[in-house]
Design an enzyme around this catalytic site. Structure first.
Site, PDB file in Angstrom:
ATOM      1  N   CYS A 116       0.628  -1.560  -0.001  1.00 48.07           N
ATOM      2  CA  CYS A 116       0.247  -0.175   0.154  1.00 48.07           C
ATOM      3  C   CYS A 116       0.659   1.381   0.097  1.00 48.07           C
ATOM      4  CB  CYS A 116      -0.957   0.043   1.322  1.00 48.07           C
ATOM      5  SG  CYS A 116      -1.658  -1.481   1.108  1.00 48.07           S
ATOM      6  N   HIS A 257      -3.554   6.724   3.591  1.00 46.17           N
ATOM      7  CA  HIS A 257      -3.799   5.497   2.553  1.00 46.17           C
ATOM      8  C   HIS A 257      -5.630   4.906   2.782  1.00 46.17           C
ATOM      9  CE1 HIS A 257      -3.968   1.564   1.388  1.00 46.17           C
ATOM     10  NE2 HIS A 257      -3.776   1.043   1.969  1.00 46.17           N
ATOM     11  N   ASN A 287      -9.693  -0.424   0.525  1.00 44.24           N
ATOM     12  CA  ASN A 287      -8.832  -0.211  -0.345  1.00 44.24           C
ATOM     13  C   ASN A 287      -8.067  -0.519  -1.350  1.00 44.24           C
ATOM     14  OD1 ASN A 287      -5.348  -0.857   0.260  1.00 44.24           O
ATOM     15  ND2 ASN A 287      -5.983  -1.912   2.180  1.00 44.24           N
TER      16      ASN A 287
END
Ligand code: ACO
Length: 330
Positions: A116, A257, A287
């Protein structure tokens, strides 16, 4: 403040597959509820690839939009970095598919694997690439097809992830009032067992019987990852602010994020900032790992929440573990 050798983002683009998977759809697949998912994660829906699609299609589409908005052509690009954990293939890389799909004939191209945090890692490499040669132009892409690595029978992970792509064009400029000011890149492998995707790597032969089938998908001890994520995101944000003699209130926008709304809320409370200073779109995308920050950048700018001259902080955290923060004047 003038930045002597600045690296600036000229434009951004994004693309997601049209297919939307809602929490109500998930209710029919695993023992979960719309209420639980919203309360524990903030996610309402996510975009996922249809069976016959590949993520390179969307990585190329996002890149084309970024090029168009920068007024550039594919042949102007010197380097393509694609942050991804889920390329179409291990070989050729996703960045090569983008290079070929765009016709970026003079560009070098490579994939970067930092989960990520991958997009921010790529941004920092891009920063170094243009600082001493401001003529260079880089295409930086974050693209993920996490739905292909999701165990759709595991309710603790399958509600979290989505697919998509975001792209930016970066170049250098001398003595400019905007650009990247500072960054932190970090990694800590001591707890890597908490978030894994083992199948497909070279530790095992394809379809190795020693590897249980669920290891071909993302596995996570969510509660433990959550604790580390909150601690690390706060640490990076405060460290970047402190060493640049800034206070949280000096920031115009934070793009974190998008892993879990509660992780974002925790950071917001620790920085003691109002909700308007945090860009959040996790409700619509879930996500999307390395694609999360470039998609958010694009939307923040489109919605007028990120404007020229704004002081922007981006922070990310992901499997590995990896973490990254970038402070820039937009
Ligand atoms: N629906 C209903 N109940 C569920 C679900 C679900 N989808 N998932 C878990 N539960 C249950 C659990 O079984 C547990 O039940 P129990 O108390 O009877 O045992 C209960 O809900 C609470 O489970 P927790 O795991 O404690 O739930 P938590 O509040 O921690 O939320 C979550 C889970 C959303 C996964 C959270 O821990 C999280 O977001 N973790 C961090 C994720 C992250 O940041 N990942 C990093 C990036 S990912 C990457 O790099 C690819």
């Amino acid at each position: 403040m003038q930045i002597k050798k600045a690296s600036v983002i000229l434009s951004s683009g994004m693309a997601v597959p049209p297919k939307v998977l809602t929490n109500y759809d998930l209710e029919k697949m695993v023992d979960t509820s719309d209420e639980w998912i919203i309360e524990r994660t903030g996610i309402k829906e996510r975009h996922i690839l249809d069976n016959n699609e590949v993520i390179s299609t969307y990585a190329i589409e996002a890149s084309k939009e970024a090029l168009k908005r920068a007024g550039l052509q594919a042949k102007d690009i010197d380097l393509i970095i694609c942050a991804t954990l889920t390329p179409d293939y291990l070989m050729p890389s996703l960045s090569i598919l983008i290079q070929n799909g765009l016709g970026a004939v003079k560009a070098g191209a490579f994939d970067l694997s930092a989960t990520c945090s991958g997009f921010l890692y790529a941004l920092c490499i891009g920063d170094q690439f243009v600082r001493n040669n401001p003529e260079r132009k880089i295409l930086i892409v974050g693209a993920e097809a996490l739905s292909r690595k999701t165990n759709w029978q595991d309710r603790t992970t399958c509600v979290l992830f989505g697919d998509g792509a975001g792209a930016v064009i970066m170049t250098g400029q001398e003595n400019h009032d905007r650009g990247i000011i500072d960054f932190i890149l970090g990694a800590d492998g001591s707890n890597s067992h908490l978030l894994t995707l083992k199948g497909g790597g070279s530790a095992y032969f394809p379809l190795d019987e020693k590897l249980p089938p669920e290891e071909y998908y993302i596995r996570m001890q969510g509660r433990e990852v959550f604790k580390i994520a909150t601690r690390v995101m706060e640490k990076i944000a405060l460290e970047l602010l402190e060493r640049n003699n800034l206070k949280p209130e000096d920031l115009d926008l934070i793009i974190p994020h998008q892993a879990n709304l509660r992780i974002i809320e925790y950071l917001r409370e620790r920085l003691n900032l109002p909700k308007e200073k945090f860009f959040v779109n996790i409700d619509r995308y879930g996500n999307t790992s390395a694609a999360s920050i470039p998609i958010a950048l694009y939307e923040a700018e489109k919605e007028g929440k990120l404007q020229r001259g704004n002081l922007l902080l981006m922070v990310a955290f992901g499997g590995g573990f990896t973490y990254a923060g970038v402070l820039m004047r937009w």
